[in-house]
Design a protein around this motif. Structure first.
Motif, PDB file in Angstrom:
ATOM      1  N   MET A 306       0.803  -1.170  -0.079  1.00 43.87           N
ATOM      2  CA  MET A 306       0.248  -0.089   0.047  1.00 43.87           C
ATOM      3  C   MET A 306       1.051   1.216   0.015  1.00 43.87           C
ATOM      4  N   PHE A 307       0.730   2.252  -0.928  1.00 42.52           N
ATOM      5  CA  PHE A 307       1.531   3.320  -1.278  1.00 42.52           C
ATOM      6  C   PHE A 307       0.808   4.427  -0.633  1.00 42.52           C
ATOM      7  N   ASN A 308       1.486   5.466   0.182  1.00 39.75           N
ATOM      8  CA  ASN A 308       0.974   6.803   0.623  1.00 39.75           C
ATOM      9  C   ASN A 308       0.950   7.620  -0.755  1.00 39.75           C
ATOM     10  N   THR A 309      -0.261   7.874  -1.239  1.00 38.77           N
ATOM     11  CA  THR A 309      -0.204   8.748  -2.591  1.00 38.77           C
ATOM     12  C   THR A 309       0.103  10.153  -2.256  1.00 38.77           C
ATOM     13  N   ALA A 310       0.025  10.489  -0.961  1.00 34.52           N
ATOM     14  CA  ALA A 310       0.100  12.084  -0.557  1.00 34.52           C
ATOM     15  C   ALA A 310       1.654  12.298  -0.298  1.00 34.52           C
ATOM     16  N   HIS A 311       2.493  11.032  -0.268  1.00 34.29           N
ATOM     17  CA  HIS A 311       3.918  11.446  -0.390  1.00 34.29           C
ATOM     18  C   HIS A 311       4.620  11.332  -1.495  1.00 34.29           C
ATOM     19  N   LYS A 312       5.185  12.085  -2.065  1.00 32.31           N
ATOM     20  CA  LYS A 312       6.007  11.981  -3.464  1.00 32.31           C
ATOM     21  C   LYS A 312       7.163  11.202  -3.369  1.00 32.31           C
ATOM     22  N   PRO A 313       7.418  10.301  -4.212  1.00 30.84           N
ATOM     23  CA  PRO A 313       6.636  10.511  -5.774  1.00 30.84           C
ATOM     24  C   PRO A 313       5.575   9.420  -5.809  1.00 30.84           C
ATOM     25  N   PHE A 314       5.127   8.900  -4.639  1.00 35.38           N
ATOM     26  CA  PHE A 314       4.140   7.929  -4.772  1.00 35.38           C
ATOM     27  C   PHE A 314       2.750   8.114  -5.276  1.00 35.38           C
ATOM     28  N   ASP A 315       2.730   9.501  -5.486  1.00 35.99           N
ATOM     29  CA  ASP A 315       1.267   9.953  -6.073  1.00 35.99           C
ATOM     30  C   ASP A 315       1.348   9.775  -7.326  1.00 35.99           C
ATOM     31  N   ASP A 316       2.641   9.498  -8.184  1.00 34.98           N
ATOM     32  CA  ASP A 316       3.075   9.092  -9.722  1.00 34.98           C
ATOM     33  C   ASP A 316       2.393   7.642  -9.679  1.00 34.98           C
ATOM     34  N   VAL A 317       1.631   7.381 -10.600  1.00 37.23           N
ATOM     35  CA  VAL A 317       1.383   5.976 -10.769  1.00 37.23           C
ATOM     36  C   VAL A 317       2.276   5.079 -11.596  1.00 37.23           C
ATOM     37  N   ILE A 383      13.711   4.107   0.023  1.00 37.97           N
ATOM     38  CA  ILE A 383      12.243   3.762   0.557  1.00 37.97           C
ATOM     39  C   ILE A 383      12.425   3.083   1.959  1.00 37.97           C
ATOM     40  N   ASN A 384      11.491   3.265   2.844  1.00 43.21           N
ATOM     41  CA  ASN A 384      11.501   2.667   3.994  1.00 43.21           C
ATOM     42  C   ASN A 384       9.856   2.053   3.844  1.00 43.21           C
ATOM     43  N   ILE A 385      10.465   0.642   3.858  1.00 39.77           N
ATOM     44  CA  ILE A 385       9.152  -0.218   3.986  1.00 39.77           C
ATOM     45  C   ILE A 385       8.596  -0.837   5.444  1.00 39.77           C
ATOM     46  N   MET A 386       7.372  -0.126   5.912  1.00 39.92           N
ATOM     47  CA  MET A 386       6.886  -0.249   7.029  1.00 39.92           C
ATOM     48  C   MET A 386       5.967  -1.669   6.827  1.00 39.92           C
ATOM     49  N   ALA A 387       6.355  -2.525   7.748  1.00 40.71           N
ATOM     50  CA  ALA A 387       5.727  -3.812   7.402  1.00 40.71           C
ATOM     51  C   ALA A 387       5.221  -4.516   8.636  1.00 40.71           C
ATOM     52  N   VAL A 388       4.256  -5.216   8.620  1.00 42.91           N
ATOM     53  CA  VAL A 388       3.767  -6.096   9.843  1.00 42.91           C
ATOM     54  C   VAL A 388       4.976  -7.374   9.890  1.00 42.91           C
ATOM     55  N   ASN A 389       5.040  -7.696  11.098  1.00 43.18           N
ATOM     56  CA  ASN A 389       5.929  -8.840  11.507  1.00 43.18           C
ATOM     57  C   ASN A 389       5.465 -10.279  11.515  1.00 43.18           C
ATOM     58  N   VAL A 390       4.397 -10.472  10.829  1.00 39.84           N
ATOM     59  CA  VAL A 390       3.890 -11.652  10.465  1.00 39.84           C
ATOM     60  C   VAL A 390       4.834 -12.582   9.922  1.00 39.84           C
ATOM     61  N   SER A 391       5.160 -13.956  10.477  1.00 38.59           N
ATOM     62  CA  SER A 391       6.373 -14.605  10.113  1.00 38.59           C
ATOM     63  C   SER A 391       6.617 -14.719   8.724  1.00 38.59           C
ATOM     64  N   MET A 425      -1.182   4.273  11.143  1.00 40.58           N
ATOM     65  CA  MET A 425      -1.964   4.696   9.981  1.00 40.58           C
ATOM     66  C   MET A 425      -3.491   5.419  10.644  1.00 40.58           C
ATOM     67  N   ASP A 426      -4.022   4.692  11.915  1.00 43.41           N
ATOM     68  CA  ASP A 426      -5.003   5.518  12.402  1.00 43.41           C
ATOM     69  C   ASP A 426      -4.538   7.031  12.777  1.00 43.41           C
ATOM     70  N   GLN A 427      -3.443   7.191  13.093  1.00 46.24           N
ATOM     71  CA  GLN A 427      -2.855   8.570  13.606  1.00 46.24           C
ATOM     72  C   GLN A 427      -2.480   9.354  12.489  1.00 46.24           C
ATOM     73  N   LYS A 428      -2.608   8.905  11.165  1.00 46.67           N
ATOM     74  CA  LYS A 428      -2.694   9.563   9.960  1.00 46.67           C
ATOM     75  C   LYS A 428      -0.908   9.989   9.846  1.00 46.67           C
ATOM     76  N   LYS A 429      -0.155   9.127  10.613  1.00 46.86           N
ATOM     77  CA  LYS A 429       1.344   9.602  10.446  1.00 46.86           C
ATOM     78  C   LYS A 429       1.719   9.208   9.242  1.00 46.86           C
ATOM     79  N   ASP A 430       2.843   9.922   8.780  1.00 47.82           N
ATOM     80  CA  ASP A 430       3.553   9.900   7.328  1.00 47.82           C
ATOM     81  C   ASP A 430       4.262   8.734   7.036  1.00 47.82           C
ATOM     82  N   TYR A 431       4.152   7.961   5.928  1.00 52.67           N
ATOM     83  CA  TYR A 431       4.712   6.827   5.693  1.00 52.67           C
ATOM     84  C   TYR A 431       5.095   6.822   4.111  1.00 52.67           C
TER      85      TYR A 431
END
Length: 545
Positions: A306-317, A383-391, A425-431
């Protein structure tokens, strides 16, 4: 950690103020649901097999997800609770755990004309609640009134409010469902509206009790104890007269999230569990050599980006597409998934009845990835990939890093507790980018339902991706609404496939691989088990061998 299930918020019926974590109970620890039920008996030993096996004792199951999420059937997305509730509660219609075909459960029959806008149901004669009181039409109306109440935000509302107008009592054992328009797919969705006793859950504080684990239904098993972070126990309901009766006198479901102790519980000479879900791929051969049957269920379980489209350059398809083209999916499947997965060629998995390959399929193409980044004017991207730690997600991340590094995108892996990721995500922090696991098959295989998990004007995930107000998004949501209202099955299938082409092209939130979920059981003890492609187990058709 509980399995994460995305939340449907289509049609403006999702939660407005409550966080995703607290709202669904998908991550019960985040909601603080740790108290045991005062009404329950003391905790059963997590090692107690009650004499064991086919001698008629307790069936012991090991579930790889937390049992401390919400148990309220109108709210929960907890893998453990949903699986448990399938044995405790009934709906008007149930669905087969694999085919998802509807069958009469608390009602006596599936409506003959599913294209009608009024469905009539007669309740099963002699159906009783676990406390001995009779099931009535008032109970049915009570549950649907809660689901459809505009002032009450429930997860279930997203499954019903777009097409179901009201539910009426005809007499003590008959109800009518009035639809807004013909919606044949609604028959399978009825399994998501578990009927609950009004005399229990209309009392002050009762919904909070349900959240914490209190469960009184009309199904084949009664809940006898609930010990968050430990186990939940069941026993056969002697007065059950429905279609799928209890085959086990007692069941003890253990919650063991960590892989090693979960596998140990079902393997070796000291094994005291007959069945376990969420088997790590690395342990499959070990368990098979030990005499276990290990089978996988292939479905919508997936690793998505999932990309944060408000964070450039991820607004560009072009940037989003480039990063998908860069991933060596086959290497990921071989190394991390041990062959138990397939590269995503659509949002839907290949086994879905509505599947067709999307017009945009992200094959491994580093040259194309580099060309797209160059066309977008992007150079030196970090890029920093913020990921869940599911094994299994953690196992897949190195392939993504190696693939992105190879095209000149400096990549940092940042796996965290799932709770932490979605609190941010709920706190709308940048990623920049999130990698996580998803499986809407827990609720069904219907394509319209699956797609509305992640896409829609008021959808929670679109808020996370900051994409809902995009012009392309608005066009997608319009097409999705048209498909929902289309009653012709063939036309609807084509409409869904066509709008999935937009979802694939935009790649705002899109699967990388679909993988199998593995279940293991002792064939000398159990028969009739079917591995399902979503978390949990269903033992309504299983029995002692």
């Amino acid at each position: 950690m509980s399995h994460l299930i995305p939340v449907t918020r289509d049609g403006g019926h999702g939660p407005d103020r409550r966080s995703f974590l607290k709202y669904t109970g998908a991550l019960g620890a985040a909601a603080g649901l740790t108290s045991t039920l005062a009404a329950c008996s003391g905790p059963d030993s997590t090692n107690d097999t009650g004499g064991g096996g086919k001698d008629g004792g307790t069936l012991t199951a090991v579930i790889g997800y937390g049992n401390d999420g919400s148990w309220d059937p109108t709210q929960t997305a907890s893998a453990f609770a949903m699986a448990g509730n399938e044995h405790i509660y009934e709906a008007l219609l149930g669905t087969d755990p694999i085919s998802r075909e509807p069958y009469a459960q608390l009602a006596t029959a599936v409506p003959a004309d599913l294209k009608a806008t009024t469905w009539k149901f007669e309740l099963r004669a002699g159906a009783t609640w676990h406390d001995g009181k009779p099931v009535t039409a008032d109970d049915v109306v009570f549950v649907f009134d809660r689901i459809l109440d505009p002032k009450t935000q429930t997860l279930a509302k997203g499954f019903f409010a777009s097409w179901l107008k009201e539910v009426r009592k005809v007499d003590a054992r008959n109800v009518e469902l009035v639809l807004k328009f013909p919606f044949p797919d609604g028959a399978a969705r009825l399994t998501l509206a578990k009927i609950m006793p009004k005399h229990v859950y209309s009392k002050p504080g009762a919904w909070d009790d349900a959240t914490k684990g209190k469960a009184i239904g009309s199904g084949p098993y009664k809940q006898t104890a609930h010990n968050p972070k430990s186990n939940t126990t069941f026993e056969a309901f002697a007065d059950y007269n429905g279609p799928r009766k209890a085959a086990f006198k007692k069941m003890n479901w253990l919650t063991i999230v960590d892989a090693a102790p979960r596998v140990a519980k079902i393997s070796g000479a000291s094994a005291d569990a007959e069945i376990s879900d969420n088997i790590p791929y690395a342990n499959i051969e070990q368990l098979k050599k030990g005499g276990m049957t290990v089978e996988g269920g292939a479905g919508m379980n997936n690793l998505f980006l999932m990309f944060n489209t408000a964070h450039k350059p991820f607004d560009d398809v072009r940037v989003r597409q480039a990063l998908h083209y860069a991933i060596d999916r086959e290497k990921m499947i071989e190394v991390a998934l041990k062959g138990h997965g397939k590269a995503a060629s659509s949002f839907l998995n290949e086994g879905n009845p509505s599947y067709r390959p999307a017009k945009t399929v992200y094959g491994y193409d580093p040259k194309k990835a580099k060309a797209l980044l160059k066309a977008a004017g992007v150079d030196g991207l970090k890029i920093n990939i913020m990921a869940v730690n599911v094994s299994w997600i953690v196992d897949c991340l190195p392939t993504i890093k190696a693939s992105w590094d190879a095209i000149g995108v400096e990549t940092t892996l940042d796996p965290q507790e799932t709770t932490a990721v979605f609190t941010k995500m709920d706190q709308k922090k940048d990623y920049q980018v999130v990698a996580a696991a998803s499986n809407p098959n827990q609720f069904g295989i219907e394509a319209d339902l699956i797609m509305h998990y992640n896409y829609g004007p008021d959808n929670l995930w679109m808020g996370y991706a900051r994409w809902a107000k995009n012009a392309r998004a608005k066009e997608l949501f319009r097409l999705m609404d048209q498909a929902t209202r289309e009653s012709d099955t063939s036309k609807k299938k084509t409409m869904v496939q066509d709008y999935i082409d937009i979802v694939a092209e935009e790649a705002v939130l899109y699967p990388v691989v679909h993988n199998e979920l593995m279940t293991a059981w002792d064939p000398e003890q159990l028969t009739g088990v079917r591995a399902q492609p979503y978390p949990g187990i269903n033992l309504l058709q299983a029995k002692w061998a």
